[in-house]
Scaffold this motif. Sequence first.
Motif, PDB file in Angstrom:
ATOM      1  N   ASN A  80       9.325  13.151   4.916  1.00  9.63           N
ATOM      2  CA  ASN A  80       8.907  12.128   3.955  1.00  9.63           C
ATOM      3  C   ASN A  80       7.428  12.267   3.628  1.00  9.63           C
ATOM      4  N   LEU A  81       7.150  12.566   2.361  1.00 13.70           N
ATOM      5  CA  LEU A  81       5.767  12.724   1.894  1.00 13.70           C
ATOM      6  C   LEU A  81       5.341  11.614   0.948  1.00 13.70           C
ATOM      7  N   VAL A  82       6.233  10.682   0.665  1.00 11.08           N
ATOM      8  CA  VAL A  82       5.983   9.705  -0.389  1.00 11.08           C
ATOM      9  C   VAL A  82       4.864   8.741  -0.015  1.00 11.08           C
ATOM     10  N   GLY A  83       3.937   8.567  -0.921  1.00 14.22           N
ATOM     11  CA  GLY A  83       2.856   7.614  -0.732  1.00 14.22           C
ATOM     12  C   GLY A  83       2.247   7.255  -2.068  1.00 14.22           C
ATOM     13  N   ILE A  84       1.658   6.079  -2.164  1.00 13.91           N
ATOM     14  CA  ILE A  84       0.986   5.653  -3.394  1.00 13.91           C
ATOM     15  C   ILE A  84      -0.445   5.260  -3.056  1.00 13.91           C
ATOM     16  N   GLY A  85      -1.362   5.553  -3.970  1.00 13.12           N
ATOM     17  CA  GLY A  85      -2.768   5.241  -3.738  1.00 13.12           C
ATOM     18  C   GLY A  85      -3.150   3.841  -4.186  1.00 13.12           C
ATOM     19  N   HIS A  86      -2.360   3.287  -5.113  1.00 16.92           N
ATOM     20  CA  HIS A  86      -2.602   1.927  -5.572  1.00 16.92           C
ATOM     21  C   HIS A  86      -1.272   1.300  -5.970  1.00 16.92           C
ATOM     22  N   GLU A  87      -1.246  -0.013  -5.998  1.00 19.03           N
ATOM     23  CA  GLU A  87      -0.015  -0.736  -6.319  1.00 19.03           C
ATOM     24  C   GLU A  87       0.106  -0.936  -7.822  1.00 19.03           C
ATOM     25  N   SER A  88       1.352  -0.822  -8.294  1.00 15.62           N
ATOM     26  CA  SER A  88       1.618  -1.022  -9.714  1.00 15.62           C
ATOM     27  C   SER A  88       3.084  -1.398  -9.890  1.00 15.62           C
ATOM     28  N   SER A 120       1.481  10.601   7.016  1.00 20.43           N
ATOM     29  CA  SER A 120       0.711   9.361   6.943  1.00 20.43           C
ATOM     30  C   SER A 120      -0.691   9.699   6.446  1.00 20.43           C
ATOM     31  N   ALA A 121      -1.718   9.086   7.003  1.00 22.90           N
ATOM     32  CA  ALA A 121      -3.088   9.349   6.562  1.00 22.90           C
ATOM     33  C   ALA A 121      -4.053   9.118   7.717  1.00 22.90           C
ATOM     34  N   LEU A 122      -5.054   9.963   7.813  1.00 25.36           N
ATOM     35  CA  LEU A 122      -6.037   9.867   8.886  1.00 25.36           C
ATOM     36  C   LEU A 122      -6.852   8.581   8.758  1.00 25.36           C
ATOM     37  N   GLY A 123      -7.122   7.965   9.905  1.00 24.58           N
ATOM     38  CA  GLY A 123      -7.985   6.789   9.935  1.00 24.58           C
ATOM     39  C   GLY A 123      -7.311   5.469   9.650  1.00 24.58           C
ATOM     40  N   VAL A 124      -5.987   5.463   9.446  1.00 23.60           N
ATOM     41  CA  VAL A 124      -5.327   4.199   9.098  1.00 23.60           C
ATOM     42  C   VAL A 124      -5.401   3.206  10.250  1.00 23.60           C
ATOM     43  N   ASP A 125      -5.469   3.703  11.480  1.00 25.95           N
ATOM     44  CA  ASP A 125      -5.573   2.790  12.621  1.00 25.95           C
ATOM     45  C   ASP A 125      -6.921   2.072  12.634  1.00 25.95           C
ATOM     46  N   LYS A 126      -7.963   2.754  12.165  1.00 25.48           N
ATOM     47  CA  LYS A 126      -9.298   2.148  12.146  1.00 25.48           C
ATOM     48  C   LYS A 126      -9.524   1.273  10.920  1.00 25.48           C
ATOM     49  N   LYS A 137       0.344   1.930   5.799  1.00 27.92           N
ATOM     50  CA  LYS A 137       0.624   3.257   6.342  1.00 27.92           C
ATOM     51  C   LYS A 137       0.815   3.188   7.862  1.00 27.92           C
ATOM     52  N   LEU A 138       0.006   2.379   8.529  1.00 23.46           N
ATOM     53  CA  LEU A 138       0.130   2.219   9.976  1.00 23.46           C
ATOM     54  C   LEU A 138       1.457   1.548  10.327  1.00 23.46           C
ATOM     55  N   ASP A 139       1.802   0.503   9.595  1.00 21.02           N
ATOM     56  CA  ASP A 139       3.085  -0.172   9.821  1.00 21.02           C
ATOM     57  C   ASP A 139       4.252   0.763   9.507  1.00 21.02           C
ATOM     58  N   GLY A 140       4.056   1.642   8.524  1.00 18.00           N
ATOM     59  CA  GLY A 140       5.094   2.606   8.185  1.00 18.00           C
ATOM     60  C   GLY A 140       5.343   3.583   9.317  1.00 18.00           C
ATOM     61  N   GLU A 141       4.270   4.017   9.989  1.00 17.32           N
ATOM     62  CA  GLU A 141       4.431   4.896  11.146  1.00 17.32           C
ATOM     63  C   GLU A 141       5.280   4.221  12.216  1.00 17.32           C
ATOM     64  N   LEU A 154       2.197  13.013  10.905  1.00 16.71           N
ATOM     65  CA  LEU A 154       0.988  13.783  10.598  1.00 16.71           C
ATOM     66  C   LEU A 154       0.028  12.917   9.797  1.00 16.71           C
ATOM     67  N   ARG A 155      -1.214  12.862  10.262  1.00 19.77           N
ATOM     68  CA  ARG A 155      -2.261  12.103   9.570  1.00 19.77           C
ATOM     69  C   ARG A 155      -3.341  13.064   9.079  1.00 19.77           C
ATOM     70  N   PRO A 156      -3.299  13.498   7.833  1.00 21.09           N
ATOM     71  CA  PRO A 156      -4.368  14.359   7.317  1.00 21.09           C
ATOM     72  C   PRO A 156      -5.545  13.549   6.783  1.00 21.09           C
TER      73      PRO A 156
END
Length: 330
Positions: A80-88, A120-126, A137-141, A154-156
């Motif tokens: 699963n690679l799906v992600g959005i940068g902003h809501e719409s 996922s994405a790096l730094g979401v925990d912080k 993203k953190l809740d998604g993990e 994977l958190r890039p």
Amino acid sequence: MDRLAPKLVTVFGGSGFVGTQLVQLLARQGHRVRVAVRRPDLAGDVRMFGSVGQVLPIQANLRNEASIQRAVVGSDIVINLVGIGHESGKQRFEAVHVEGAGAVARAAKAAGATRMVHLSALGVDKAAEVSAYAKSKLDGEAAVLAAFADAIILRPSLIFGQDDGYTNLMGGLSRVLPFMPLIGGDTLLQPIYVGDVAEALAKAAEGAVKGGRVYELGGPDVETHKALMQRVLRESGRNRPLVPVPAGLAKLGAGLLGVLPFKPLVTADQIELLGVDNVVSEAAIKDKRGIDAFGIAPKSMDTVLPTYMWRFRRNGQFDRDAENGTGLTA
């Protein structure tokens, strides 16, 4: 690591920036690949990444669990690679990053898939306390691991490459703006090349690393956001002053621009993210949960950016300053 026998791999979001790189790798390794996207009629070009019939775009929407279940039927591996940068509209962080990710993991488990890989994405925990994107993203993990305990997360860090959304945006803005607004100039980033992320995903799918763990991916260069923008300007051949913009003022501007009927250049949530360091943690390095766990030597920006950032120079690849070699233009 021995290569797996050819498998059926379903890649959600396989027609995107990272996905197209990954699908090509999987096809070269001999796997059959389903590319699950909302509009398969617009993703026909992914068929060219493999031999006849090897890569197939199919319809799936992370907001529709039945379509997800149909997409993974018979799959050996689900990514699963799906992600959005902003809501719409209906594309909300909660719907895509949490509920959608959990639905993919549940469907993968029910279908009998042997491996599940989630981007996922790096730094979401912080950043979860200040950013709705990071929290989702953190809740998604957590939703993925609850449904598929052996899933690989994977958190890039910021991903760069020929079609990325950052260096290309900054390069484009440098052609039209007399100055470049700088938000979060002191924030540390560890950009990673899209090809390295795709390779890590492919190796995770083939069992190169342990499941049930979170891996943090960063490149060899750690820079402040200011230094990164200066690098982009150099590669674009543009001489533009960087003007620091306070986060509060930037969020106000983002809010005003957010009412316009087109994709925002930056959102208030993204501005919050720019205030949080985005580098591989010491814990991940100590536990060998970094890029080295995949046996990958990540490419530097010095190696990759010159291969495509020349397009933002006044005269393209022919634009070089013969006197000093910088190629900087107005």
